[in-house]
Every structure is written in structure tokens, then in C-alpha cells.
Design an enzyme around this catalytic site. Structure first.
Site, short mmCIF file in Angstrom:
data_model
loop_
_atom_site.label_atom_id
_atom_site.label_comp_id
_atom_site.label_asym_id
_atom_site.label_seq_id
_atom_site.Cartn_x
_atom_site.Cartn_y
_atom_site.Cartn_z
N LYS A 134 -4.21 9.91 4.69
CA LYS A 134 -3.55 8.62 4.49
C LYS A 134 -3.86 7.73 5.69
O LYS A 134 -3.97 8.22 6.83
CB LYS A 134 -2.04 8.87 4.37
CG LYS A 134 -1.19 7.64 4.14
CD LYS A 134 0.29 8.09 4.09
CE LYS A 134 1.23 6.95 3.74
NZ LYS A 134 2.64 7.41 3.72
N SER A 218 4.48 6.01 -0.58
CA SER A 218 3.43 5.23 0.04
C SER A 218 2.10 5.96 0.17
O SER A 218 1.08 5.34 0.47
CB SER A 218 3.88 4.76 1.42
OG SER A 218 4.15 5.86 2.29
N SER A 242 7.45 9.62 0.14
CA SER A 242 6.07 9.11 0.11
C SER A 242 4.97 10.12 -0.16
O SER A 242 3.86 9.72 -0.50
CB SER A 242 5.77 8.38 1.43
OG SER A 242 6.53 7.21 1.53
#
Length: 569
Positions: A134, A218, A242
Site C-alpha cells: 500500500k 483504504s 482498511s
């Protein structure tokens, strides 16, 4: 900056990323047009752009890849090339990458192949395994934007030349020390604080299993890339769901450990000074077996020696084995301590959509069928814990978010505009009051968990519940994250696993439905069987603090039972 300059800078960054895709891997316009018309991009569609050997490689999970690389059945270069190509295609059809590191990955793979050739042994347990990240994790030689235009070409907005593209997250160091190949960084929402993946640099990342829906957030880019086969394992973070929400939405697996089990050192974050309910580094993968494997690999490096926030708890295989052993026996076969699991059908604030309720019923029936104890879960208010969590998240009055936006002049994405509108921050006294309130709520939740022993003397081992009230979500209609963020507040371990897919012919809305509140009704009205058809239904299994070994063992048992019953994706 002026309005046009932030737009130009974002466009230039997106173009630079695209330029790193080798010409041979670039899709023709007709292919891109066809991708836009597809509901599902996973499986046969994306694999139509790959060769047979590439398809073979990406269809292995991480544990199998690691074995084949260690035995030299596959070379690191061969595996790296397959994953880089798949990620390149994935980005073109699904818009899921922020950073492309293909050349660095190829160089790393060459080094690893030379190493195993000369030393006759792998560098480590991850020798040659491609790992995606990420875009919060710092990797030397590339940006970490975290969805902020003002961070492009800087170190978290700072132009200090000693830091720009020279800082490395501790997790990154640990992965490299164990032989991993880093090849891309994936998309996320601006600020991280949203359950969908959208920012002003690359726009929106949709769900590749069903493009009418969101991939979540996210860590949405991670889950989307994995669903497309462009990664077998990756790392995200989780402060409100997330790594769990995207995995549930995209039909993959993930774990959110208690926040101090893995290192967060030198990982970028939103409002990094807020550590009362801290973000956790989590792992996302295409198989459940990968999650304990990766946890052990990282914990074997003893991360607490380099990060004082990490608890000195090594991976405990004996806990795994004890749970798995209990899982093999049923009460009918004489086990005095069968697994005792709870089902949370609803948190009494937000009603799960029909596909999610059916997923819970599938798991419940499967557990009953093998003799486990299964009870209903009716804990203290999740909404109170969720609201407290939000209060702490916004306690700085949006100052950190707006500070980062001011670096470029870019606007905040519309869904979180009101949440992070600039306002007076809470006073220290107010924050202390919230901390006390939070402690009381956490104690009440723990007391309820303990009370499950009142009837039979056995405390619930874990709880199965929704990861969200919907199977994925229609973009712009994510109204409630309480099913996940409650476990950030109490800091419990949680893993996500796929169960089934939404089916318009089966998942009919209950005509007797009565809303708990206005938001619940709004969410219920957003359910459209036609739109949701085919969307993954993922659930989460939750255990208590630092029980990662236990939660993954129970998830593994459930996953195996579902596969045996042929009810999984």
C-alpha cells in the site's frame, strides 16, 4: 499552487507511473474499451493477456511460490516478470497502482538468482517472492504520496534531500532481509480515512470482481490487485477496517493484528500524532495459509528490537496447533472443549444486506454440522465504540489533513469533506475524557466476552460477523464502518475470509424489514440485487488482543469446512 498547477502535477505523476509500463505490456485501445464494458475483470479476462507459464505462476499462493523458488523450480526473475506483467495489465484495466518498481524488481530478482546459485540456498523464507505494498510504506528510490498531491517528489511533504526517496519503512527492511521482491505500491484514498479508494492523482479504483461496485478502502488497491492475480501477498494498514473491508469486498483474505504486533516505524500516516487508537500494519493475501506464514516470517526477525512500540511476542505455533486440534474434534467424539464460536447477526444499528445475512447463515450451518458450539452475539453498543473512534480520529480538528492539502491546493475528496472540515481541535482535557470513556467501553466489551462462560463455563473463542453491512458497496453509498472500526477501538485481532457471492435470485430483501434508524434505512434502500449480483461476500472472525494465532487458526478451520462443503467463492 493554483488550481491548474495541482491538476497538472497530478496528471504528470499519473503519466510518469504509466510510462514505467514496458511497451510490450501496454494494451491496445480496443482492449481498454472492452475492459470498461466488463462487469468482471478477474479470472479469464485479465488472464487472456498472459502466457501459459505466467498464468501458472500467478495462480499459486505465496506459500507454494516460496517453496518452488527455494527449490529452484522457478527462478526469481521468472516469477518477478510474471507478477510485474500482471500488475501492469491490472493497472491499465483497473487503475490500482501508485508506484511501479519493475526495474528495481528485476534487478533484485537477478541478485537473488545469483545468490541462490552461488550459495546453494535461498536468502530467506521469502526468497524471490513478489510483495506489493500500500502506498504508505516508504521504499527507497520512489515516492510515497498516500494520495496527497503535495507529497509528490517529497518526503511526506518535506523537501529535505536527506529524506526524499531515501527513507525505508521497518517492515520494508524486514521483507527485504527475508528475500522479498518489491515491485509496486498500490492505490488508496486521499487521507486514508474512507472506505473506498479515490484520490486526485489517479481517480477511482473500482472492484474488479464487479465494476459496478467499490473495491473498498483504504487498502483498496491491494485487494483489487490481488483479486486480479497481480499479487499473492501485500501489506496494508488498518485504523477502521482498511485491510478487512477491501478483502471482504474483493473476495480475498486479510488480517488486522493488534496494533503493536507488527512494526509501524517509518510508515506514513494521517494525523500521525494520534496514537490512542493507533493504526495497525495488516497483511492481505489470496490464500488464508499465506497470512500465518507471513506473520511468522516478520516476527522471526524480532521487530521489537528495532521498534520499541512492538510487543515482544514471537509467533506461537503451539497456540495455532492447540486451536486446530480442538477444531478437528467434535463434542460427539468426546472433546471436552470444542470450539465455542459466536455469530453476530447484526449490531442493532445497521442491518446487513441479504447476501451478508445469507453468508452468516452458511457459516452457522457449517459450524453446527461439525458439532461446534455456536451462540448469538449481543454485545454492548458497537455504535458507541464507533462514535468514540471517530471522535478521536477528528480530535485535531482536521488540521493535519488540511495541512497536507494546502501543500498543493488540491481539494478534499467530496465524501469526507464534512468530516475533515477545519475546526477547533479538542482540548487536552477533552481528549483525556474521551480516553477514559474509551477505556470504560473497552472494559464493558471485555466483560461481556467473559460473561459468555456463565452458562457452560466456557468463554467464546471467537466471533463471526460482517465486515460491512453490504457485499462490496455502490460507490458513494458507504454509510457505516462500525462493523470493523469497533475492533480498532478495542484493539482485537480480526481476519477476513470469503464465504459466497451475492445472488440476485436468492438474496431477496426481507419484506418485514424495519430500520433501526435513518442511516440504516438509507443503507437498506441502497441494496439493488441486480447491481450486487456476483459481488463477493466476506466475513470477519474476531478474537481478543494479541490472539492472531488463534484467529487465523479458527479462520482456517472455517475456510476448510466451507471449501469441503463447496460453498466458498
Amino acid at each position: 499552487m493554483t488550481l491548474s498547477s495541482w491538476q497538472e502535477k497530478a496528471a504528470a505523476k499519473a503519466a510518469t507511473t504509466y510510462s514505467k509500463i514496458p511497451q510490450a505490456w501496454r494494451l491496445e485501445q480496443k482492449d481498454l474499451n472492452q475492459a470498461k464494458q466488463q462487469v468482471q475483470l478477474t479470472g479469464p479476462f485479465i488472464q487472456s493477456f498472459l502466457g501459459e507459464k505466467e498464468k501458472e505462476i500467478i495462480n499459486h499462493d505465496t506459500t507454494v511460490l516460496a517453496k518452488k523458488l527455494a527449490s529452484r523450480e522457478y527462478s526469481a526473475a521468472q516469477v518477478t516478470e510474471a507478477y510485474c506483467k500482471t500488475a501492469a495489465v491490472a493497472h491499465q484495466i483497473n487503475n490500482c497502482l501508485h508506484e511501479i518498481l519493475f526495474e528495481q524488481a528485476r534487478e533484485r530478482a537477478r541478485y537473488l538468482d545469483e545468490y541462490i546459485g552461488s550459495h546453494r540456498k535461498p536468502l530467506g523464507p521469502l526468497h524471490g517472492v513478489p510483495v506489493s505494498l500500500k502506498d504508505q510504506f516508504h521504499v527507497k528510490g520512489c515516492d510515497t504520496t498516500m494520495g496527497y498531491i503535495g507529497w509528490i517528489g517529497t518526503f511526506e511533504g518535506d523537501n529535505d534531500p536527506s529524506k526524499v526517496r531515501k527513507v525505508e519503512s521497518q517492515v520494508v527492511k524486514e521483507l527485504l532481509s527475508q528475500g522479498a521482491v518489491l515491485y509496486c505500491k498500490t492505490s488508496l484514498p486521499q487521507t486514508l480515512m474512507y472506505g473506498e479508494t479515490i484520490n486526485n492523482i489517479i481517480g477511482c479504483t473500482l472492484n474488479p470482481v464487479n465494476q459496478r461496485l467499490s473495491c473498498g478502502g483504504s487498502s483498496g488497491g491491494e485487494a483489487a490487485l490481488q483479486a486480479l492475480g497481480g499479487s499473492s501477498v501485500g501489506f496494508g494498514t488498518d485504523i477502521g477496517g482498511s485491510v478487512r473491508i477491501p478483502a471482504a469486498f474483493c473476495g480475498t483474505y486479510s488480517i488486522k493484528p493488534s496494533w503493536s504486533r507488527l512494526s509501524y516505524r517509518n510508515v506514513a500516516n494521517c494525523n500521525p500524532g494520534q496514537i490512542l487508537y493507533a493504526s495497525a500494519v495488516g497483511i492481505m493475501a489470496t490464500s488464508l495459509e499465506t497470512l500465518p506464514f507471513m506473520m511468522k516470517v516478520l516476527l522471526d526477525t524480532e521487530p521489537w528490537r528495532r521498534d520499541p512500540e512492538v510487543v515482544p511476542i514471537p509467533w506461537r505455533p503451539e497456540v495455532e496447533q492447540e486451536v486446530l486440534q480442538r477444531g478437528r474434534l467434535t463434542a460427539a467424539e468426546g472433546d471436552r472443549r470444542p470450539l465455542k464460536l459466536a455469530i453476530c447477526w447484526s449490531d442493532n444499528y445497521m442491518s446487513p444486506h441479504p447476501p451478508v445475512t445469507r453468508g452468516l447463515k452458511i457459516v452457522y450451518e457449517a459450524l453446527k454440522g461439525i458439532g461446534y458450539k455456536a451462540i448469538d452475539w449481543n454485545p454492548p453498543s458497537h455504535q458507541a465504540l464507533s462514535q468514540l473512534h471517530l471522535d478521536i480520529i477528528i480530535s485535531d480538528g482536521g488540521h493535519d489533513v488540511n495541512k497536507q492539502l494546502d501543500l498543493s491546493g488540491e481539494p478534499i475528496i467530496p465524501p469526507i469533506r464534512e468530516t475533515f472540515k477545519l475546526r477547533e481541535p479538542f482540548t487536552a482535557i477533552k481528549c483525556q475524557e474521551l480516553a477514559i470513556q474509551g477505556l470504560e467501553l473497552c472494559r464493558a466489551y471485555s466483560d461481556y466476552w467473559e460473561s459468555t462462560a456463565n452458562d457452560d463455563g466456557q468463554v467464546v473463542d471467537a466471533v463471526i460477523m460482517p465486515a460491512a453491512p453490504h457485499a462490496a458497496v455502490i460507490p458513494g453509498k458507504y454509510f457505516y464502518t462500525g462493523y470493523t472500526e469497533v475492533f480498532n477501538t478495542v484493539d482485537y485481532s480480526s481476519a477476513v475470509f470469503p464465504v459466497t457471492k451475492a445472488d440476485k435470485a436468492v438474496d431477496i430483501a426481507d419484506p418485514n424489514y424495519k430500520p433501526f434508524n435513518e442511516v440504516d434505512q438509507k443503507n437498506w434502500e441502497a441494496y439493488d440485487p441486480e447491481v450486487y449480483h456476483g459481488a463477493p461476500v466476506g466475513l470477519q472472525v474476531v478474537a481478543r488482543r494479541y490472539e492472531e494465532e488463534k484467529v487465523l487458526a479458527i479462520a482456517r478451520i472455517i475456510d476448510q469446512v466451507l471449501k469441503k462443503n463447496n460453498t466458498t467463492l
